[in-house]
Write an enzyme that holds these catalytic residues in place. Structure first.
Site, PDB file in Angstrom:
ATOM      1  N   HIS A  31       0.921  -1.249  -0.093  1.00  0.00           N
ATOM      2  CA  HIS A  31      -0.067  -0.013  -0.019  1.00  0.00           C
ATOM      3  C   HIS A  31       0.868   1.135  -0.254  1.00  0.00           C
ATOM      4  CE1 HIS A  31      -3.931   1.952   0.630  1.00  0.00           C
ATOM      5  NE2 HIS A  31      -3.350   2.694   1.460  1.00  0.00           N
ATOM      6  N   MET A  66      -4.195  10.476  -1.771  1.00  0.00           N
ATOM      7  CA  MET A  66      -4.956  11.576  -0.976  1.00  0.00           C
ATOM      8  C   MET A  66      -4.266  12.767  -1.678  1.00  0.00           C
ATOM      9  SD  MET A  66      -4.392   9.526   2.507  1.00  0.00           S
ATOM     10  CE  MET A  66      -3.333   8.316   2.034  1.00  0.00           C
ATOM     11  N   MET A 135     -12.267   4.646   4.993  1.00  0.00           N
ATOM     12  CA  MET A 135     -11.121   5.051   6.147  1.00  0.00           C
ATOM     13  C   MET A 135     -11.469   5.079   7.458  1.00  0.00           C
ATOM     14  SD  MET A 135      -8.237   6.137   4.323  1.00  0.00           S
ATOM     15  CE  MET A 135      -7.629   6.882   5.562  1.00  0.00           C
ATOM     16  N   ASP A 173      -8.515   1.069   5.968  1.00  0.00           N
ATOM     17  CA  ASP A 173      -7.305   1.707   6.288  1.00  0.00           C
ATOM     18  C   ASP A 173      -7.342   2.750   7.351  1.00  0.00           C
ATOM     19  OD1 ASP A 173      -4.695   2.819   5.910  1.00  0.00           O
ATOM     20  OD2 ASP A 173      -5.097   3.981   3.929  1.00  0.00           O
TER      21      ASP A 173
END
Length: 228
Positions: A31, A66, A135, A173
């Site tokens: 990741h 992001m 998230m 995550d």
């Protein structure tokens, strides 16, 4: 549904990324958190580092963008070698078009939701995606505490995936560890991003195996998996 463990290099030693990638070669994906200091208040890495990582490891790269303007930048991460690219619903101008472009370039398309962003307005978009990322901390920094209030959202998302008969993955995550991974698996997640829980361990590869064992055991007894 197969459990997948994705170590986050945000918690790795950035001076030794190639070695850190090799240390978790038993993982399903690596990741990669890409932050631009605009969408989130942190700055990490970009396309050149992803290109280098793709050459340094056989583990496929799962890039979590992001960033602002993912419609412009996301396709470049596919070209850099990412096998999965996640853009944020809050940042994408045309999420369906972007997901289709990512897929057309040969990668899996994924969309992420911040903790305060509900899943329900995006229900109709789900067939366009290969994965949805919930998230479980506010995006921007590693090492944050898991937000238990996200568990109902994970359950609702798994219900929507089942409602439409989709085979998409559901990733979590943020704060995923030995203490929280079973709750996430029971709620419906099947892809787990773990940063400090892996790279903060003495043996990162063993940490990956242990997390996988925990998640698989809980998934086997969870209602959503038994109904699938």
């Amino acid at each position: 549904m197969a459990v997948q463990i994705n170590p986050s290099i945000l918690s790795a030693d950035f001076a030794r990324l190639a070695e850190e990638a090799k240390a978790v070669e038993g993982a399903d994906w690596l990741h990669v958190d890409v932050m631009d200091n605009h969408f989130v208040p942190n700055l990490t890495l970009g396309v050149p580092v992803v290109e280098s990582l793709a050459r340094a490891t056989d583990t496929p790269l799962d890039c979590h963008l992001m960033i602002e303007d993912p419609d412009r930048w996301a396709p470049q991460y596919v070209e850099a070698g990412a096998g999965s690219v996640t853009f944020h619903a809050e940042a994408a101008a045309a999420p369906v078009r972007l997901a289709r472009e990512i897929r057309a370039k040969g990668a899996r398309a994924s969309m992420a939701l911040k903790p305060a962003t509900p899943i329900e307005p995006y229900e109709d978009l789900l067939p366009e995606l290969d994965m949805l990322l919930i998230m479980t901390v506010e995006p921007g920094f590693g090492g944050q505490s898991f937000l238990d209030i996200m568990l109902p959202k994970i359950r609702r998302t798994r219900d929507l995936i089942g409602k439409h008969g989709l085979e998409m993955w559901l990733q979590v995550d943020g704060g995923v560890s030995a203490e929280t991974i079973e709750r996430c698996a029971d709620a419906g997640a099947d892809v787990f991003v773990a940063g400090s829980a892996v790279y903060g361990a003495k043996d990162p590869a063993d940490a990956v195996r242990s997390l996988r064992t925990q998640a698989e055991a809980k998934t086997a007894s969870s209602a959503w998996a038994c109904d699938h």
